[in-house]
Motif scaffolding. Structure first.
Motif, mmCIF file in Angstrom:
data_model
loop_
_atom_site.group_PDB
_atom_site.id
_atom_site.type_symbol
_atom_site.label_atom_id
_atom_site.label_comp_id
_atom_site.label_asym_id
_atom_site.label_seq_id
_atom_site.Cartn_x
_atom_site.Cartn_y
_atom_site.Cartn_z
ATOM 1 N N VAL A 75 0.851 -1.187 0.000
ATOM 2 C CA VAL A 75 0.000 0.000 0.000
ATOM 3 C C VAL A 75 0.886 1.237 0.000
ATOM 4 N N SER A 76 0.275 2.343 -0.370
ATOM 5 C CA SER A 76 0.930 3.646 -0.241
ATOM 6 C C SER A 76 0.118 4.448 0.766
ATOM 7 N N LEU A 77 0.770 4.928 1.802
ATOM 8 C CA LEU A 77 0.084 5.704 2.829
ATOM 9 C C LEU A 77 -0.348 7.052 2.254
ATOM 10 N N VAL A 78 -1.428 7.589 2.795
ATOM 11 C CA VAL A 78 -1.985 8.855 2.326
ATOM 12 C C VAL A 78 -2.007 9.821 3.494
ATOM 13 N N HIS A 79 -1.494 11.034 3.271
ATOM 14 C CA HIS A 79 -1.427 12.047 4.320
ATOM 15 C C HIS A 79 -2.236 13.273 3.908
ATOM 16 N N ASP A 80 -2.990 13.799 4.857
ATOM 17 C CA ASP A 80 -3.745 15.026 4.628
ATOM 18 C C ASP A 80 -3.696 15.852 5.905
ATOM 19 N N ARG A 81 -4.513 16.893 5.980
ATOM 20 C CA ARG A 81 -4.513 17.776 7.153
ATOM 21 C C ARG A 81 -5.560 17.365 8.185
ATOM 22 N N GLY A 82 -6.014 16.131 8.133
ATOM 23 C CA GLY A 82 -7.015 15.668 9.090
ATOM 24 C C GLY A 82 -8.423 15.595 8.524
ATOM 25 N N ASP A 83 -8.603 16.035 7.277
ATOM 26 C CA ASP A 83 -9.941 16.023 6.680
ATOM 27 C C ASP A 83 -10.486 14.610 6.512
ATOM 28 N N LEU A 84 -9.614 13.646 6.229
ATOM 29 C CA LEU A 84 -10.071 12.258 6.079
ATOM 30 C C LEU A 84 -10.656 11.734 7.387
ATOM 31 N N ALA A 85 -9.992 12.015 8.489
ATOM 32 C CA ALA A 85 -10.487 11.555 9.792
ATOM 33 C C ALA A 85 -11.827 12.208 10.128
ATOM 34 N N VAL A 86 -11.982 13.478 9.793
ATOM 35 C CA VAL A 86 -13.242 14.187 10.053
ATOM 36 C C VAL A 86 -14.365 13.585 9.216
ATOM 37 N N LEU A 87 -14.098 13.345 7.931
ATOM 38 C CA LEU A 87 -15.115 12.758 7.058
ATOM 39 C C LEU A 87 -15.458 11.338 7.503
ATOM 40 N N ARG A 88 -14.453 10.590 7.883
ATOM 41 C CA ARG A 88 -14.680 9.218 8.379
ATOM 42 C C ARG A 88 -15.564 9.248 9.623
ATOM 43 N N SER A 89 -15.273 10.134 10.534
ATOM 44 C CA SER A 89 -16.063 10.256 11.759
ATOM 45 C C SER A 89 -17.513 10.620 11.442
ATOM 46 N N ALA A 90 -17.716 11.554 10.518
ATOM 47 C CA ALA A 90 -19.073 11.961 10.142
ATOM 48 C C ALA A 90 -19.826 10.799 9.490
ATOM 49 N N ALA A 91 -19.151 10.057 8.612
ATOM 50 C CA ALA A 91 -19.801 8.933 7.929
ATOM 51 C C ALA A 91 -20.154 7.817 8.911
ATOM 52 N N THR A 92 -19.226 7.454 9.789
ATOM 53 C CA THR A 92 -19.509 6.378 10.739
ATOM 54 C C THR A 92 -20.602 6.795 11.720
ATOM 55 N N ALA A 93 -20.587 8.048 12.152
ATOM 56 C CA ALA A 93 -21.620 8.517 13.070
ATOM 57 C C ALA A 93 -22.994 8.481 12.403
ATOM 58 N N ALA A 94 -23.076 8.912 11.151
ATOM 59 C CA ALA A 94 -24.359 8.921 10.443
ATOM 60 C C ALA A 94 -24.880 7.497 10.239
ATOM 61 N N LEU A 95 -24.000 6.574 9.893
ATOM 62 C CA LEU A 95 -24.419 5.185 9.714
ATOM 63 C C LEU A 95 -24.880 4.575 11.033
ATOM 64 N N ARG A 96 -24.151 4.846 12.097
ATOM 65 C CA ARG A 96 -24.554 4.318 13.408
ATOM 66 C C ARG A 96 -25.882 4.908 13.874
ATOM 67 N N GLU A 97 -26.093 6.204 13.594
ATOM 68 C CA GLU A 97 -27.360 6.836 13.967
ATOM 69 C C GLU A 97 -28.537 6.173 13.265
ATOM 70 N N ARG A 98 -28.286 5.588 12.121
ATOM 71 C CA ARG A 98 -29.333 4.884 11.357
ATOM 72 C C ARG A 98 -29.490 3.450 11.850
ATOM 73 N N GLY A 99 -28.705 3.102 12.890
ATOM 74 C CA GLY A 99 -28.832 1.785 13.497
ATOM 75 C C GLY A 99 -27.946 0.717 12.882
ATOM 76 N N ILE A 100 -26.985 1.105 12.096
ATOM 77 C CA ILE A 100 -26.112 0.142 11.442
ATOM 78 C C ILE A 100 -24.964 -0.221 12.375
ATOM 79 N N ASP A 101 -24.787 -1.519 12.566
ATOM 80 C CA ASP A 101 -23.668 -2.018 13.366
ATOM 81 C C ASP A 101 -22.458 -2.115 12.444
#
Length: 159
Positions: A75-101
Motif C-alpha cells: 500500500v501507499s500511505l496517504v497524508h492530509d490535514r485531518g480532513d479524512l479523519a473528520v469525514l470518516r467520523s461523520a460517515a460512521t456517526a451517520a451510519l450508526r445513527e441509522r442503526g447500522i452495526d
C-alpha cells in the motif's frame, strides 16, 4: 444481509459499475466493510448529506507500507490535514445513527491506497479526493464482484 464498503475513489465511479476483486478501482477506504439489512437507497440517504457537508480533500501520497495479516499487501500511505479523519467520523456517526452495526472500525485508521496490478500511486503524488462511493460487496448476481451502488460529490451540490 448485504455487505457494503464506503470508499473515496481516485476517479469518479458511476452507480451500476461492477468490477472483480483484482480490478478494484484505486481508492482510499473511508468505512470498512459492514453488513446491514438496509438497501443502497437507504444507505444513500445517509451518505449523501455527509458528502454534501464535506469539501473535496487534497492529500499527498507518502511512503509505501506492507499491510495485511502476513504483511504481504503493498500500500501507499496517504497524508492530509485531518480532513479524512473528520469525514470518516461523520460517515460512521451517520451510519450508526441509522442503526447500522459497523462491527469493529479501526481506531488506528491509516488512510492508504492499495497497489493493484492495473495501477498504483507513488510517493509525492497529490490526490484530489472529490467523491464518496458506496460499494455493494458480493452482490447477488455474482460473488466475485463489487458493484457501485451510489456516488456523491463532496461539497454542496451545484444546481
Amino acid at each position: 444481509m448485504a455487505r457494503f464498503v464506503v470508499v473515496l475513489p481516485l476517479v469518479p465511479l458511476t452507480p451500476g459499475d461492477t468490477f472483480t476483486v483484482a480490478q478494484w478501482p484505486l481508492h482510499v477506504t473511508l468505512v470498512e466493510p459492514f453488513e446491514t439489512e438496509l438497501d443502497g437507497d437507504d444507505l444513500g440517504a445517509v451518505l449523501a448529506p455527509v458528502a454534501a457537508g464535506a469539501q473535496p480533500i487534497r492529500a499527498d501520497v507518502g511512503a509505501d507500507a506492507m499491510f495485511g495479516p502476513r504483511r504481504d499487501i503493498l500500500v501507499s500511505l496517504v497524508h492530509d490535514r485531518g480532513d479524512l479523519a473528520v469525514l470518516r467520523s461523520a460517515a460512521t456517526a451517520a451510519l450508526r445513527e441509522r442503526g447500522i452495526d459497523l462491527g469493529h472500525t479501526r481506531v488506528d485508521y491509516r488512510p492508504h491506497v492499495t497497489a493493484k496490478r492495473h495501477g498504483r500511486v507513488h510517493e509525492g503524488e497529490r490526490l484530489d479526493l472529490t467523491t464518496v462511493a458506496l460499494v455493494r460487496l458480493r452482490p447477488p448476481e455474482t460473488s466475485h464482484h463489487g458493484r457501485i451502488v451510489g456516488s456523491w460529490r463532496l461539497g454542496p451540490s451545484r444546481v
